[in-house]
Write a protein that holds these residues in place. Sequence first.
Motif, PDB file in Angstrom:
ATOM      1  N   LEU A 181       0.816  -1.209   0.000  1.00 31.36           N
ATOM      2  CA  LEU A 181       0.000   0.000   0.000  1.00 31.36           C
ATOM      3  C   LEU A 181       0.854   1.266   0.000  1.00 31.36           C
ATOM      4  O   LEU A 181       2.006   1.261   0.445  1.00 31.36           O
ATOM      5  N   PRO A 182       0.311   2.371  -0.518  1.00 35.04           N
ATOM      6  CA  PRO A 182       1.064   3.623  -0.577  1.00 35.04           C
ATOM      7  C   PRO A 182       1.331   4.196   0.810  1.00 35.04           C
ATOM      8  O   PRO A 182       0.610   3.906   1.768  1.00 35.04           O
ATOM      9  N   LEU A 183       2.361   5.013   0.888  1.00 35.77           N
ATOM     10  CA  LEU A 183       2.704   5.709   2.117  1.00 35.77           C
ATOM     11  C   LEU A 183       2.582   7.209   1.908  1.00 35.77           C
ATOM     12  O   LEU A 183       3.049   7.745   0.894  1.00 35.77           O
ATOM     13  N   ARG A 184       1.970   7.889   2.875  1.00 36.13           N
ATOM     14  CA  ARG A 184       1.919   9.337   2.921  1.00 36.13           C
ATOM     15  C   ARG A 184       2.178   9.780   4.354  1.00 36.13           C
ATOM     16  O   ARG A 184       2.187   8.953   5.277  1.00 36.13           O
ATOM     17  N   ALA A 185       2.423  11.080   4.554  1.00 33.63           N
ATOM     18  CA  ALA A 185       2.690  11.593   5.894  1.00 33.63           C
ATOM     19  C   ALA A 185       2.096  12.988   6.037  1.00 33.63           C
ATOM     20  O   ALA A 185       1.755  13.655   5.049  1.00 33.63           O
ATOM     21  N   ASP A 186       1.991  13.423   7.277  1.00 30.83           N
ATOM     22  CA  ASP A 186       1.516  14.781   7.549  1.00 30.83           C
ATOM     23  C   ASP A 186       2.515  15.821   7.051  1.00 30.83           C
ATOM     24  O   ASP A 186       2.129  16.859   6.512  1.00 30.83           O
ATOM     25  N   PHE A 187       3.807  15.544   7.273  1.00 24.05           N
ATOM     26  CA  PHE A 187       4.864  16.487   6.917  1.00 24.05           C
ATOM     27  C   PHE A 187       6.001  15.752   6.210  1.00 24.05           C
ATOM     28  O   PHE A 187       6.311  14.603   6.545  1.00 24.05           O
ATOM     29  N   ALA A 188       6.639  16.438   5.262  1.00 26.10           N
ATOM     30  CA  ALA A 188       7.901  15.970   4.700  1.00 26.10           C
ATOM     31  C   ALA A 188       8.986  16.960   5.101  1.00 26.10           C
ATOM     32  O   ALA A 188       8.820  18.178   4.946  1.00 26.10           O
ATOM     33  N   ILE A 189      10.087  16.423   5.631  1.00 25.67           N
ATOM     34  CA  ILE A 189      11.256  17.230   5.983  1.00 25.67           C
ATOM     35  C   ILE A 189      12.282  17.013   4.884  1.00 25.67           C
ATOM     36  O   ILE A 189      12.870  15.938   4.767  1.00 25.67           O
ATOM     37  N   VAL A 190      12.486  18.035   4.064  1.00 26.51           N
ATOM     38  CA  VAL A 190      13.287  17.918   2.850  1.00 26.51           C
ATOM     39  C   VAL A 190      14.544  18.773   2.986  1.00 26.51           C
ATOM     40  O   VAL A 190      14.479  19.927   3.420  1.00 26.51           O
ATOM     41  N   HIS A 191      15.680  18.187   2.592  1.00 24.93           N
ATOM     42  CA  HIS A 191      16.945  18.922   2.586  1.00 24.93           C
ATOM     43  C   HIS A 191      17.421  19.040   1.147  1.00 24.93           C
ATOM     44  O   HIS A 191      17.540  18.046   0.435  1.00 24.93           O
ATOM     45  N   ALA A 192      17.672  20.287   0.711  1.00 21.53           N
ATOM     46  CA  ALA A 192      18.088  20.535  -0.668  1.00 21.53           C
ATOM     47  C   ALA A 192      19.432  21.245  -0.695  1.00 21.53           C
ATOM     48  O   ALA A 192      19.821  21.915   0.265  1.00 21.53           O
ATOM     49  N   LYS A 193      20.124  21.099  -1.800  1.00 17.67           N
ATOM     50  CA  LYS A 193      21.367  21.840  -2.005  1.00 17.67           C
ATOM     51  C   LYS A 193      21.071  23.299  -2.293  1.00 17.67           C
ATOM     52  O   LYS A 193      21.687  24.204  -1.748  1.00 17.67           O
ATOM     53  N   GLN A 194      20.108  23.543  -3.199  1.00 20.27           N
ATOM     54  CA  GLN A 194      19.738  24.902  -3.570  1.00 20.27           C
ATOM     55  C   GLN A 194      18.217  25.037  -3.645  1.00 20.27           C
ATOM     56  O   GLN A 194      17.511  24.100  -4.027  1.00 20.27           O
ATOM     57  N   ALA A 195      17.748  26.213  -3.290  1.00 17.99           N
ATOM     58  CA  ALA A 195      16.368  26.613  -3.542  1.00 17.99           C
ATOM     59  C   ALA A 195      16.415  28.000  -4.153  1.00 17.99           C
ATOM     60  O   ALA A 195      17.221  28.838  -3.742  1.00 17.99           O
ATOM     61  N   ASP A 196      15.564  28.241  -5.151  1.00 15.71           N
ATOM     62  CA  ASP A 196      15.506  29.603  -5.673  1.00 15.71           C
ATOM     63  C   ASP A 196      14.335  30.341  -5.035  1.00 15.71           C
ATOM     64  O   ASP A 196      13.629  29.806  -4.182  1.00 15.71           O
ATOM     65  N   TYR A 197      14.134  31.596  -5.437  1.00 15.41           N
ATOM     66  CA  TYR A 197      13.127  32.432  -4.785  1.00 15.41           C
ATOM     67  C   TYR A 197      11.700  31.952  -5.046  1.00 15.41           C
ATOM     68  O   TYR A 197      10.767  32.407  -4.379  1.00 15.41           O
ATOM     69  N   ALA A 198      11.526  31.041  -6.002  1.00 10.51           N
ATOM     70  CA  ALA A 198      10.224  30.430  -6.231  1.00 10.51           C
ATOM     71  C   ALA A 198      10.118  29.061  -5.566  1.00 10.51           C
ATOM     72  O   ALA A 198       9.145  28.340  -5.771  1.00 10.51           O
TER      73      ALA A 198
END
Length: 216
Positions: free
Chosen positions: A143-160
């Motif tokens: 079965l699929p998995l989902r969560a209330d929150f995802a904690i994501v770590h990225a190298k870069q994020a732009d202003y969008a």
Amino acid sequence: MKGIKIEDAVARIPDGASLMVGGFMGVGTSERIMDELVRQGRRDLTVIANDTARSGIGIGKLVDARALSKVIVSHIGTNPETQRQMIAGDLAVELVPQGTLAERVRAGGFGLGGILTRTGLGTAVEEGKTRIEVNGEPFLLELPLRADFAIVHAKQADYACNLAYSLTAQNFNPIMAMAADVVIVDAEDIVPIGVIPPDSVRTPGVLVDYLLNRGA
């Protein structure tokens, strides 16, 4: 830009929440958010991740703080504290084969009703699960998995809030950003729009709810 202070972002995560945490052995996991969850004293969290890292690293910090009631992971072999809490009955551990785990998260993010896999047939993994025959071959329905929150770590994020990841640090982060109700991102660098080449965007900004302010 959906900027937010780290303490305000973590304050939105209640006790008892389910979290998807990206990364592999701490690489690609937001250490800042793990530290803040511990500092704010969160309890009874369910974490979906590849592993529980090691003591003092990544999700291992939540294990050390006894902030978790359950983990859904592919292994716990590198964290003796996770093992101790499981054996003592203080922490529920659901072990899922790594590829199956990734596909269950992907299914949750893409709105699928589950996946079919031969992994686990005839083993303890099969217990309590539906077996489906396709063209005369047996498969397990996972079965699929989902969560209330995802904690994501990225190298870069732009202003969008478009995100790019670095090498193996992208393990699980992109698919988990698809499979949670609220996505909180910790990016190493925040850059102007256009700095990240379009082909390098692995998570589009429309999926991001909160981006941590740098230095906050």
